[in-house]
Each structure stands twice: as structure tokens, then as C-alpha cells.
Motif scaffolding. Sequence first.
Motif, PDB file in Angstrom:
ATOM      1  N   LYS A   1      21.289   8.397 -13.742  1.00 38.98           N
ATOM      2  CA  LYS A   1      20.296   9.320 -12.897  1.00 38.98           C
ATOM      3  C   LYS A   1      19.098   8.393 -12.825  1.00 38.98           C
ATOM      4  O   LYS A   1      19.045   7.687 -13.360  1.00 38.98           O
ATOM      5  N   GLN A   2      19.065   8.736 -11.670  1.00 37.21           N
ATOM      6  CA  GLN A   2      17.445   8.015 -10.882  1.00 37.21           C
ATOM      7  C   GLN A   2      15.880   9.137 -11.596  1.00 37.21           C
ATOM      8  O   GLN A   2      16.469  10.348 -11.845  1.00 37.21           O
ATOM      9  N   PRO A   3      15.685   8.439 -11.889  1.00 36.94           N
ATOM     10  CA  PRO A   3      13.857   8.802 -12.543  1.00 36.94           C
ATOM     11  C   PRO A   3      13.821   9.594 -11.692  1.00 36.94           C
ATOM     12  O   PRO A   3      13.391   9.168 -10.271  1.00 36.94           O
ATOM     13  N   ALA A   4      12.946  10.589 -11.909  1.00 30.31           N
ATOM     14  CA  ALA A   4      12.059  11.510 -11.078  1.00 30.31           C
ATOM     15  C   ALA A   4      10.804  10.970 -11.098  1.00 30.31           C
ATOM     16  O   ALA A   4      10.155   9.871 -11.425  1.00 30.31           O
ATOM     17  N   SER A   5      10.746  10.535 -10.036  1.00 27.89           N
ATOM     18  CA  SER A   5       9.613   9.916  -8.742  1.00 27.89           C
ATOM     19  C   SER A   5       8.161  10.620  -9.584  1.00 27.89           C
ATOM     20  O   SER A   5       7.767  11.749  -9.824  1.00 27.89           O
ATOM     21  N   ALA A   6       7.254   9.681  -9.923  1.00 27.49           N
ATOM     22  CA  ALA A   6       6.052   9.806 -10.291  1.00 27.49           C
ATOM     23  C   ALA A   6       4.845  10.177  -9.195  1.00 27.49           C
ATOM     24  O   ALA A   6       5.323   9.477  -8.300  1.00 27.49           O
ATOM     25  N   ARG A   7       4.303  11.285 -10.233  1.00 30.93           N
ATOM     26  CA  ARG A   7       3.107  11.745  -8.934  1.00 30.93           C
ATOM     27  C   ARG A   7       2.041  10.892  -9.398  1.00 30.93           C
ATOM     28  O   ARG A   7       1.267  11.332  -9.737  1.00 30.93           O
ATOM     29  N   LEU A   8       1.683  10.419  -8.179  1.00 32.53           N
ATOM     30  CA  LEU A   8       0.645   9.269  -8.390  1.00 32.53           C
ATOM     31  C   LEU A   8      -0.346   9.631  -7.666  1.00 32.53           C
ATOM     32  O   LEU A   8      -0.134  10.164  -6.623  1.00 32.53           O
ATOM     33  N   PRO A   9      -2.130  10.162  -8.163  1.00 34.13           N
ATOM     34  CA  PRO A   9      -2.696   9.912  -6.856  1.00 34.13           C
ATOM     35  C   PRO A   9      -3.289   8.637  -6.303  1.00 34.13           C
ATOM     36  O   PRO A   9      -2.512   6.939  -6.888  1.00 34.13           O
ATOM     37  N   ASN A  10      -3.527   8.817  -4.437  1.00 38.84           N
ATOM     38  CA  ASN A  10      -3.172   8.029  -3.788  1.00 38.84           C
ATOM     39  C   ASN A  10      -4.803   7.521  -3.383  1.00 38.84           C
ATOM     40  O   ASN A  10      -4.777   8.368  -1.460  1.00 38.84           O
ATOM     41  N   PRO A  11      -5.990   7.607  -3.373  1.00 43.49           N
ATOM     42  CA  PRO A  11      -7.229   7.724  -2.749  1.00 43.49           C
ATOM     43  C   PRO A  11      -7.191   6.515  -2.203  1.00 43.49           C
ATOM     44  O   PRO A  11      -6.371   5.296  -2.472  1.00 43.49           O
ATOM     45  N   SER A  12      -8.292   5.743  -1.546  1.00 46.03           N
ATOM     46  CA  SER A  12      -8.564   4.244  -1.641  1.00 46.03           C
ATOM     47  C   SER A  12      -9.202   3.329  -3.029  1.00 46.03           C
ATOM     48  O   SER A  12      -9.789   3.816  -3.730  1.00 46.03           O
ATOM     49  N   PRO A  13      -7.988   1.918  -2.225  1.00 47.42           N
ATOM     50  CA  PRO A  13      -8.348   2.180  -3.155  1.00 47.42           C
ATOM     51  C   PRO A  13      -9.947   1.280  -3.366  1.00 47.42           C
ATOM     52  O   PRO A  13     -10.596   1.113  -2.541  1.00 47.42           O
ATOM     53  N   PRO A  14     -10.621   0.204  -4.549  1.00 52.01           N
ATOM     54  CA  PRO A  14     -11.469  -0.120  -4.418  1.00 52.01           C
ATOM     55  C   PRO A  14     -12.171  -1.157  -3.704  1.00 52.01           C
ATOM     56  O   PRO A  14     -11.347  -1.417  -2.614  1.00 52.01           O
ATOM     57  N   VAL A  15     -13.478  -0.985  -2.857  1.00 48.96           N
ATOM     58  CA  VAL A  15     -13.551  -1.732  -2.020  1.00 48.96           C
ATOM     59  C   VAL A  15     -13.747  -3.164  -1.932  1.00 48.96           C
ATOM     60  O   VAL A  15     -13.308  -3.995  -2.883  1.00 48.96           O
ATOM     61  N   ALA A  16     -13.460  -4.018  -0.943  1.00 51.52           N
ATOM     62  CA  ALA A  16     -12.353  -4.714  -0.692  1.00 51.52           C
ATOM     63  C   ALA A  16     -13.736  -5.652   0.045  1.00 51.52           C
ATOM     64  O   ALA A  16     -15.084  -5.711   0.048  1.00 51.52           O
ATOM     65  N   LEU A  17     -13.551  -6.870  -0.260  1.00 52.57           N
ATOM     66  CA  LEU A  17     -14.612  -7.559   0.252  1.00 52.57           C
ATOM     67  C   LEU A  17     -15.176  -8.126   1.542  1.00 52.57           C
ATOM     68  O   LEU A  17     -13.372  -7.727   2.856  1.00 52.57           O
ATOM     69  N   PRO A  18     -15.720  -7.951   2.314  1.00 57.63           N
ATOM     70  CA  PRO A  18     -16.010  -8.303   3.587  1.00 57.63           C
ATOM     71  C   PRO A  18     -15.771  -9.394   4.300  1.00 57.63           C
ATOM     72  O   PRO A  18     -15.574 -10.139   3.292  1.00 57.63           O
TER      73      PRO A  18
END
Length: 638
Positions: A330-347
Motif C-alpha cells: 500500500k502506498q502511504p498517504a501523502s503528508a500534507r505539508l506547509p509550503n511557505p517561502s523558505p528562509p531568506v537566501a544570501l544575496p
Amino acid sequence: MNRLICKLLPIVFSMAASAQSASPSKTEQTVIDYVGGRQPTVLRLWPEGSPRNKSRNGKAESAQETSQLRLTNTEDPSLLVYPPPAGVPNTGAAMIFCPGGGYGILAMANPKEFREWMNPLGVTVAILKYHVPRSKEDPNHQGPLADAQRAMRVLRAKSEQFGIQPDKVGIIGSSAGGHLAFNLCVNHDQPAYEPVDDLDKTSCRPGFGMLFYPAYLTKKGKLDAVPTLHMERINRKLTPPMLVTLNSDDAFVPGSLRAMIELKRAKVPGELHMWSSGGHGGVFKKYPLAEYARPGIRFLVRHGILPKTLIEKSDAWLNDTVATLTRDIKQPASARLPNPSPPVALPPERLGTIDRDVQRRLEGSARVYRLWPGDGSRNDDPLQNVEETLPKRNVPIASNVTVPTMTYFPADKPDGRTVLVFPGGGYGVLAYVHEGLDVCHWLNEQGINAFLVKYRTPRRKDLDKHHVALQDAHRAIRLVRSQAAKFGIRKDAIGVLGFSAGGHLSALASTPQAKESYMKVDKHDEVSPVADFGILIYPAYTTSEAETVDPLLLPDKKPTNPLFIATALDDKWTQGQFFFVHERIEGRQRIEYHIYENGGHGKGISNGKAFSFGQWPREAARWLQDLKQIPARKNRRK
């Protein structure tokens, strides 16, 4: 073609009449009905009246069918020779299968499954009925070895009748039959019986050997070879190439590792493919052991036994087989994950030399994050005030790293898992393209997010070679885990993948350590720095010169998280891996281990396609898929 075989072929053909076909006995007919396929020819091994065609204990030969067919008290040893089906071109290859059964019975399920694979490819399959149970007066298995030596000669005597090329006759075996096949490969030139006719003048050297979970090659649970097998006789001139497959929770793992140690020492071509679980037994009715067919067919093609055109046909058969075996998972149910913008990257203006080159190769699309607070360096780092460099070489490398970073590669269709990638370079440089960027793209294709970690190099004076690199690895894992929600990933599915020194670093990062690699610096360090799984590609430094496993790689917590390891037999670092794998399996770790015949060291994911080693990404992708689909199982010895 083996010179000895060529030299003695006239003798073989002249003696063909001494290997006569016969009517099947009652038990042999039971085997024929059970195995299926085209009607086989029965060949008696020993002349009529020979003491070798009698039961060893006076009991009548019998067949018992429970979950599978088993023969016991075998007498009058024979070969059941199955030609390819009608309409299938004969390749000229033949394989003698030695059934397993602890030298007490002969279990017929494995040869049946093997015939179902090989016959449709145009291969003649001969099932060897050898003497069981073993006589108490024969602790060295000379009786079964005599039957195997004679079987090779008898089948070669019938080469013309069956359309077989004598140099393409190999020996196959499972469990005790794997021991017998290995014994023949090593001791074919050591007579196990007195000659009975002129047929015994020819060579019984197999053209190749394929062993399914061979038993009894070493003392129980030890890497010490059994003296009666005479592994010291293994040499490049006389020993044929061998391929071994088994599961990591099989009690006979040490024997297969010792066999590979000796093949490597003697520079004999060989491969080992060890799956993470499944215990002892089975061939094509057990997953993932059935995956053996994939490297198996390529092994036979590489050694000129089968034509390359059969790879696609074999793979298609295996795909259908595996689909049947895994359809109820059986395939596991896909986890519902929050997907906001990731942390700020280096300029861009704050990127180092290496990060800028990575950005250039990615056309400016990557996001880069420093591992440590402040300016990204550590005050306790002995190396300060140096510029990152990109030495001009054929393979892009980087060095003089004092500000470690990680570059994020999000997958288009992520499944929640993340892998941190650690390039190799002997802890002196970083091969960040073919062991870095290319790998991250490959992971993305599997639906896995990736981080390319630029850890500190070179080694720092007066510190362990991995000291600062392990600090960076632990910090990177903690950053990703502590900010899992911000990155939209699962915090319990963070793995590591490394090459060479990066493989060693990944092994360390996936092993619980007795003490912290650095003093905690902020809230991110409140989570675990141990990876949930690890992929080690030709890992270096797993043992010392004395073949003692690095204590840091021997965790107190057992069992530990699953590992996938791939390497080449002609890689100098493989020798140490045998002992590392043995120790970790003794600790009940789930390990999948692939030793490919050739490929050397340092090929990464993009430079090794011309070698058998180039198959590792396919196996790793399947392992990653299985890791997602199949719940963790208890790792028990069977």
C-alpha cells in the motif's frame, strides 16, 4: 574461450557417448512436473554400477512437496537439461543449477524460478541432482563436489547435442548449492574423485559462477574463511568471474563478504548485490531479492555469455515479476505539508567564489544559505582569512572553504523527503559538479528535495580529517530539520548522500555519536543532527590500515537507520568497506550493498556510465522508492 577447455574439446566430443541420456526415475519425473517448461533430457553422471550412483544411507530416494518440492536420500546423481523453448534462439550458453537445502535435501523452488528466467532468453538450464544427505564421513563436502565436477564434464560432453558452447557453461547455486558452486569455482582443478573414464580428462572449470546467498563459506558469524574451501587458491588465471546476491539480514553474510575480499585480493572479476531485508532463501518470488536479475543479466553480457540484445527482454520480464510481487504494497498517504517561502537566501554580493560558480551553472536560480551565524565562519576554525579557490582541473573542484553553505534544489513534485549531498575530495577539495550538482538534479527527478553542502576544506592541522566537516554536516542537518515547515519538507525524512570522503562524512552523519561535534550555538541546534537514512557511494576511510572499523562508525544505538552503499571491486577503498558492512550488519542495521565489477574510484553520478558501476543510480532510485513505500521491518536473522 578458456584455453584448457579448448585444448580438451576433442576429448569431450569423443567421449560424448559415455554421457548417455536416460529415462527419468520416479522422483525425477516429479521434479519435471514441478519445474515445468520444455521436456528435459536426463543425463546420468556416473557409469552404471559405480558406487557413486547409490544412496549414501540405504534409504530410498523420495520427493516431498509441501510449500515447495524437496528431494532427499538422492541416489544416481543426474542432470535434468532444459533447452530453450521452441522458437527461442539458442544463445549457446548453459547454466548448471545446484539446489540448496543444507546438504540434507534438494529444494527445487529456486531452480524452477531460475529456469523461468533463463530459458526464454535462449539459455540451457541444467538442474543438478547431487548426493544428499551429506555423509558423516565427508565433512569437507567432497561427495557433492565430485558430483559437480562430473556434471560439468558430462554437460560439456553433450555440447553438440544441446547447441552449447563449452566455454559458456556456468555454475549456479543457492544456499548450500551456492557453497557447492563456489567450491567448484575455486577447486575445479583439485580432483574430488578418482577418474572413471576418459571423459574425466577434460576441464570442469566453470565459465562463470552466480551464487544466491551462499552458505558455509566462513565460520558462523565470522569473516574467517573455512579452511576446507581453500580460498587461498583463488587466482586470476584459474578462478572464473563470480556474482553473489543475498540479503543483509541473512546469517551467512560474512561468507559472501569474505568471498569478495578474496576475489578483490586476487583481482578476479566479481560483483556482490546485497539487499536490505528478506532473510535467507528465495530467488524471484521475493522482493527486492528478485532485482538480482538486473545486474545479473549485465554481468553475463559483460563476460560474453549472452548478447547485449537480451538486456531489454530480461528487464521487461523482471519488471512484470516485480510488479506482481509489489502490487499489494500500500502506498502511504501523502503528508500534507506547509509550503511557505523558505528562509531568506544570501544575496549575490555575499556569495563566495564557489557559490557564484554554482549559481552560474544554474543560471542564477539557486538559493544559498550559510550554515553558521554572523559572517558564516567559526571563531574556533584554525584556518582563517583565505580565499575560496577553483583550481583548474579536468573535473571542477573547490578548496579553501571557511564559510560553509548549502544550496537548495527543490523538486518540482516533492514527496516531502530531503537529501543533503556531500561531494568527495579526500577532505582536501570538493568535487562539487559530478558529485554534487548533477546528483541534486538526479534527486529532484526522484521527487526528492536536495541541498548541496559546501563543507569546510581542506583538513585542519592537528585535527581529525573530518573534524570541521562533521561540524558542518551536523549543522546542515539541524538547520534543515529545524526549519522543515518553512522549507515544506518532512523533518523525519532527511537523508544524506556522499561520495568518497563525503561518503565517510555521510556515514558519520547517519550514525548516532557519543558526543556533540560542537557546542550548540542557537535554537536550531535543539533538534537531532542524525540523518534518517544514508547513501554512501564508494565511501573512503571506513577502516584503518589494520582493517579496524572507525569507532565513530560503530553506534551504540542498535539498530540504526538504513544505509545504501555502492562501490566498485577495483576501488582501493572497497577493502575497508567489507569490515564496516560486517560490523554494521552485526548491529542489525538494514543495509543494501552493491559491489560492481569495475568503475574504480571517483566517477560520481555522471562519469561512470561506461562501467558496470554506472548502474548504481538505478538501484539507488529503486531503494529510495522502496524506502518510501515499505514500512521499516524488524531486522531479524532467519
